[in-house]
Design a protein around this motif. Structure first.
Motif, PDB file in Angstrom:
ATOM      1  N   ILE A 289      -6.359   7.469   1.776  1.00  0.00           N
ATOM      2  CA  ILE A 289      -6.721   7.762   0.392  1.00  0.00           C
ATOM      3  C   ILE A 289      -5.464   8.020  -0.433  1.00  0.00           C
ATOM      4  O   ILE A 289      -4.588   8.792  -0.038  1.00  0.00           O
ATOM      5  N   VAL A 290      -5.380   7.354  -1.582  1.00  0.00           N
ATOM      6  CA  VAL A 290      -4.317   7.602  -2.554  1.00  0.00           C
ATOM      7  C   VAL A 290      -4.931   8.451  -3.667  1.00  0.00           C
ATOM      8  O   VAL A 290      -5.734   7.958  -4.464  1.00  0.00           O
ATOM      9  N   PHE A 291      -4.596   9.717  -3.684  1.00  0.00           N
ATOM     10  CA  PHE A 291      -5.179  10.645  -4.648  1.00  0.00           C
ATOM     11  C   PHE A 291      -4.432  10.560  -5.966  1.00  0.00           C
ATOM     12  O   PHE A 291      -3.199  10.500  -5.998  1.00  0.00           O
ATOM     13  N   SER A 292      -5.189  10.562  -7.058  1.00  0.00           N
ATOM     14  CA  SER A 292      -4.599  10.459  -8.387  1.00  0.00           C
ATOM     15  C   SER A 292      -5.512  11.151  -9.380  1.00  0.00           C
ATOM     16  O   SER A 292      -6.730  11.246  -9.180  1.00  0.00           O
ATOM     17  N   SER A 293      -4.911  11.635 -10.472  1.00  0.00           N
ATOM     18  CA  SER A 293      -5.709  12.251 -11.537  1.00  0.00           C
ATOM     19  C   SER A 293      -6.600  11.230 -12.245  1.00  0.00           C
ATOM     20  O   SER A 293      -7.562  11.593 -12.918  1.00  0.00           O
ATOM     21  N   PHE A 294      -6.282   9.945 -12.094  1.00  0.00           N
ATOM     22  CA  PHE A 294      -7.081   8.891 -12.715  1.00  0.00           C
ATOM     23  C   PHE A 294      -8.188   8.392 -11.793  1.00  0.00           C
ATOM     24  O   PHE A 294      -8.940   7.491 -12.141  1.00  0.00           O
ATOM     25  N   GLY A 295      -8.271   8.947 -10.594  1.00  0.00           N
ATOM     26  CA  GLY A 295      -9.274   8.525  -9.623  1.00  0.00           C
ATOM     27  C   GLY A 295      -8.646   8.172  -8.290  1.00  0.00           C
ATOM     28  O   GLY A 295      -7.465   7.784  -8.224  1.00  0.00           O
ATOM     29  N   ASN A 296      -9.408   8.328  -7.243  1.00  0.00           N
ATOM     30  CA  ASN A 296      -8.907   8.044  -5.904  1.00  0.00           C
ATOM     31  C   ASN A 296      -9.048   6.557  -5.587  1.00  0.00           C
ATOM     32  O   ASN A 296      -9.953   5.878  -6.077  1.00  0.00           O
ATOM     33  N   SER A 297      -8.150   6.069  -4.741  1.00  0.00           N
ATOM     34  CA  SER A 297      -8.176   4.664  -4.366  1.00  0.00           C
ATOM     35  C   SER A 297      -7.640   4.501  -2.958  1.00  0.00           C
ATOM     36  O   SER A 297      -7.130   5.451  -2.352  1.00  0.00           O
ATOM     37  N   LEU A 298      -7.753   3.283  -2.439  1.00  0.00           N
ATOM     38  CA  LEU A 298      -7.150   2.927  -1.155  1.00  0.00           C
ATOM     39  C   LEU A 298      -6.823   1.435  -1.177  1.00  0.00           C
ATOM     40  O   LEU A 298      -7.209   0.712  -2.100  1.00  0.00           O
ATOM     41  N   PHE A 299      -6.107   0.971  -0.173  1.00  0.00           N
ATOM     42  CA  PHE A 299      -5.719  -0.431  -0.085  1.00  0.00           C
ATOM     43  C   PHE A 299      -6.512  -1.129   1.010  1.00  0.00           C
ATOM     44  O   PHE A 299      -6.546  -0.667   2.163  1.00  0.00           O
ATOM     45  N   VAL A 300      -7.168  -2.215   0.636  1.00  0.00           N
ATOM     46  CA  VAL A 300      -7.934  -3.036   1.574  1.00  0.00           C
ATOM     47  C   VAL A 300      -7.121  -4.276   1.913  1.00  0.00           C
ATOM     48  O   VAL A 300      -6.596  -4.953   1.011  1.00  0.00           O
ATOM     49  N   VAL A 301      -6.991  -4.570   3.186  1.00  0.00           N
ATOM     50  CA  VAL A 301      -6.246  -5.747   3.631  1.00  0.00           C
ATOM     51  C   VAL A 301      -7.157  -6.973   3.555  1.00  0.00           C
ATOM     52  O   VAL A 301      -8.237  -6.989   4.161  1.00  0.00           O
ATOM     53  N   LYS A 302      -6.693  -7.991   2.804  1.00  0.00           N
ATOM     54  CA  LYS A 302      -7.469  -9.227   2.653  1.00  0.00           C
ATOM     55  C   LYS A 302      -6.556 -10.429   2.866  1.00  0.00           C
ATOM     56  O   LYS A 302      -5.340 -10.339   2.620  1.00  0.00           O
ATOM     57  N   PRO A 303      -7.129 -11.567   3.297  1.00  0.00           N
ATOM     58  CA  PRO A 303      -6.313 -12.781   3.463  1.00  0.00           C
ATOM     59  C   PRO A 303      -5.799 -13.261   2.110  1.00  0.00           C
ATOM     60  O   PRO A 303      -6.536 -13.295   1.121  1.00  0.00           O
ATOM     61  N   GLY A 304      -4.526 -13.645   2.072  1.00  0.00           N
ATOM     62  CA  GLY A 304      -3.928 -14.184   0.857  1.00  0.00           C
ATOM     63  C   GLY A 304      -3.585 -15.651   1.009  1.00  0.00           C
ATOM     64  O   GLY A 304      -4.062 -16.337   1.931  1.00  0.00           O
ATOM     65  N   GLU A 305      -2.779 -16.166   0.098  1.00  0.00           N
ATOM     66  CA  GLU A 305      -2.353 -17.565   0.156  1.00  0.00           C
ATOM     67  C   GLU A 305      -1.430 -17.799   1.345  1.00  0.00           C
ATOM     68  O   GLU A 305      -0.682 -16.918   1.753  1.00  0.00           O
ATOM     69  N   ASN A 306      -1.498 -19.008   1.885  1.00  0.00           N
ATOM     70  CA  ASN A 306      -0.634 -19.417   3.004  1.00  0.00           C
ATOM     71  C   ASN A 306      -0.836 -18.525   4.232  1.00  0.00           C
ATOM     72  O   ASN A 306       0.088 -18.350   5.031  1.00  0.00           O
ATOM     73  N   GLY A 307      -2.037 -17.927   4.356  1.00  0.00           N
ATOM     74  CA  GLY A 307      -2.316 -17.114   5.530  1.00  0.00           C
ATOM     75  C   GLY A 307      -1.661 -15.756   5.531  1.00  0.00           C
ATOM     76  O   GLY A 307      -1.718 -15.061   6.555  1.00  0.00           O
ATOM     77  N   GLN A 308      -1.036 -15.349   4.431  1.00  0.00           N
ATOM     78  CA  GLN A 308      -0.358 -14.054   4.369  1.00  0.00           C
ATOM     79  C   GLN A 308      -1.339 -12.989   3.866  1.00  0.00           C
ATOM     80  O   GLN A 308      -1.934 -13.125   2.804  1.00  0.00           O
ATOM     81  N   ASP A 309      -1.522 -11.928   4.655  1.00  0.00           N
ATOM     82  CA  ASP A 309      -2.396 -10.826   4.226  1.00  0.00           C
ATOM     83  C   ASP A 309      -1.799 -10.105   3.028  1.00  0.00           C
ATOM     84  O   ASP A 309      -0.567  -9.973   2.906  1.00  0.00           O
ATOM     85  N   VAL A 310      -2.683  -9.619   2.159  1.00  0.00           N
ATOM     86  CA  VAL A 310      -2.251  -8.832   1.005  1.00  0.00           C
ATOM     87  C   VAL A 310      -3.070  -7.543   0.973  1.00  0.00           C
ATOM     88  O   VAL A 310      -4.173  -7.458   1.513  1.00  0.00           O
ATOM     89  N   ALA A 311      -2.506  -6.521   0.335  1.00  0.00           N
ATOM     90  CA  ALA A 311      -3.174  -5.222   0.186  1.00  0.00           C
ATOM     91  C   ALA A 311      -3.730  -5.127  -1.218  1.00  0.00           C
ATOM     92  O   ALA A 311      -2.962  -5.074  -2.193  1.00  0.00           O
ATOM     93  N   GLN A 313      -5.764  -3.029  -3.993  1.00  0.00           N
ATOM     94  CA  GLN A 313      -6.115  -1.653  -4.307  1.00  0.00           C
ATOM     95  C   GLN A 313      -7.550  -1.592  -4.835  1.00  0.00           C
ATOM     96  O   GLN A 313      -7.942  -2.357  -5.706  1.00  0.00           O
ATOM     97  N   VAL A 314      -8.324  -0.659  -4.256  1.00  0.00           N
ATOM     98  CA  VAL A 314      -9.736  -0.519  -4.612  1.00  0.00           C
ATOM     99  C   VAL A 314     -10.004   0.932  -4.986  1.00  0.00           C
ATOM    100  O   VAL A 314      -9.632   1.857  -4.249  1.00  0.00           O
ATOM    101  N   GLN A 315     -10.688   1.169  -6.108  1.00  0.00           N
ATOM    102  CA  GLN A 315     -11.090   2.507  -6.527  1.00  0.00           C
ATOM    103  C   GLN A 315     -12.307   2.945  -5.706  1.00  0.00           C
ATOM    104  O   GLN A 315     -13.252   2.171  -5.514  1.00  0.00           O
ATOM    105  N   ARG A 347       1.926  -1.845  -3.613  1.00  0.00           N
ATOM    106  CA  ARG A 347       1.361  -2.015  -4.943  1.00  0.00           C
ATOM    107  C   ARG A 347       0.234  -3.028  -4.818  1.00  0.00           C
ATOM    108  O   ARG A 347       0.064  -3.655  -3.771  1.00  0.00           O
ATOM    109  N   ASN A 348      -0.553  -3.195  -5.861  1.00  0.00           N
ATOM    110  CA  ASN A 348      -1.713  -4.071  -5.786  1.00  0.00           C
ATOM    111  C   ASN A 348      -1.295  -5.511  -5.471  1.00  0.00           C
ATOM    112  O   ASN A 348      -0.349  -6.049  -6.061  1.00  0.00           O
TER     113      ASN A 348
END
Length: 364
Positions: A289-311, A313-315, A347-348
């Motif tokens: 969990i990334v805690f923030s005054s603007f709301g909590n979030s976390l990073f979800v790992v998803k497949p990106g271009e060229n097979g490279q995973d990306v993180a 950010q999801v509220q 970062r996102n």
């Protein structure tokens, strides 16, 4: 003078421009190379969102107290003659603990016993004469009254003697001794603390909105700082008959068996009142969990271009935290892979490399 200054400034500009030009050329070379300008992937650890059965519970705090616990004090003054027990000793109900000198009371009792014997003889004589119609009824009544007064005086001195022999009112463990042999004690002096450790109570408060779901017999979970990795279980014994008008909370008393004597009265406890049957919750590691005054979030790992995973950010909306896990109320569907270590470097949509060993360990 002006000419020197101008020459100096020109030389300084040349010196500063050379490193800047070299750096510019290096950046151009990187951007012209295949994949140039792209941020290198960040190495992270990830974990699958977990489905766990959690029970609804209300958190509170309280202090453990003994079912029976008192400070033993003397009712009458005197000099302590004998202390029959030691600090920390286990005693049974009725055991003699402390004796206060009662020489004066013993002498008074001997005199009063003689008075009772005389009063009984006079009463018997008066009763015989009254029954035989040879004595007045008033003499019989006076003799009867004198006997009752003598018996009452004797009972009174016996009660004073009993108060000078302090006994355990219930079974328990004695605390530290606060007096010594030969010490004069005035009424109300603390002699020992006596605590029954077999059963402990914990009084705590919960919001009045929970009242319809509270009943005797509900499970209550305890945690104390003396045993950080261990939990204790008790049950609701009683519920207060009214709500506190100041706090709008209702008081609850729970009882806890303390057979191994691991707990002591006076310990501070974190208390959880279990209210309902277990329900399935989505939970993730608290480090995700990334805690923030603007709301909590976390990073979800998803497949990106060229097979490279990306993180990505999801509220999320978070709920209760239990240990190292945090409940997710909304924002996840339950089949995501979330970053649990290394979020401070992301970062996102940043490219990531997931530690495969960690991923496999979590999925097993």
């Amino acid at each position: 003078m002006i000419k020197r200054t101008v020459i100096f400034l020109v030389i300084l500009l040349l010196v500063l421009s050379v490193p800047a030009f070299i750096k510019y050329r290096q950046i151009q070379a990187m951007m012209s190379a295949p994949g140039g300008g792209a941020m290198p992937p960040t190495s992270v650890e990830a974990a699958m969102v977990r489905h766990e059965m959690w029970q609804d519970r209300v958190a509170s705090v309280g202090t453990l107290t003994a079912r029976d616990g008192i400070d033993l004090k003397n009712e009458v003054e005197g000099v302590i003659e004998t202390i029959h027990v030691e600090s920390g000793q286990l005693v049974e109900s009725g055991d003699l603990l402390v004796s206060i000198n009662d020489d004066v009371e013993q002498a008074d009792m001997a005199a009063l016993q003689a008075q009772v014997v005389l009063a009984e003889a006079n009463f018997k004589r008066s009763r015989t004469m009254w029954e035989n119609k040879t004595g007045a009824e008033r003499e019989y009544d006076d003799a009867h009254s004198a006997l009752q007064v003598a018996q009452a005086n004797l009972a009174q001195v016996r009660a004073r003697i009993a108060k000078k022999n302090i006994r355990a009112p219930f079974s328990g463990v004695l605390g530290i001794r606060n007096v010594n042999n030969g010490q004069y004690v005035s009424p109300g002096t603390k002699l020992f603390s006596l605590q029954d450790h077999d059963v402990l109570y914990a009084d705590f408060s919960v919001p009045e909105s929970n009242f319809p779901r509270i009943s005797p017999g509900l499970e209550v979970q305890f945690r104390v700082s003396a045993y950080p990795g261990r939990g204790f279980t008790g049950e609701v014994e009683a519920i207060e008959a009214k709500v506190d008008e100041m706090t709008r909370n209702i008081s609850v008393r729970a009882s806890l068996e303390n057979e191994q004597s691991l707990l002591l009265p006076g310990m501070y406890a974190d208390i959880y009142l279990v209210l309902a049957q277990p329900t399935e919750r989505l939970v993730v590691p608290s480090t995700a969990i990334v805690f923030s005054s603007f709301g909590n979030s976390l990073f979800v790992v998803k497949p990106g271009e060229n097979g490279q995973d990306v993180a990505q950010q999801v509220q999320v909306d978070t709920g209760e935290q239990r240990g190292d896990l945090v409940e997710i109320l909304s924002g996840l569907s339950g089949d995501e892979l979330v970053v649990q270590a290394g979020t401070n470097k992301l970062r996102n949509n940043a490219p990531v490399n997931v530690n495969e060993q960690r991923r496999l360990k979590v999925q097993q």
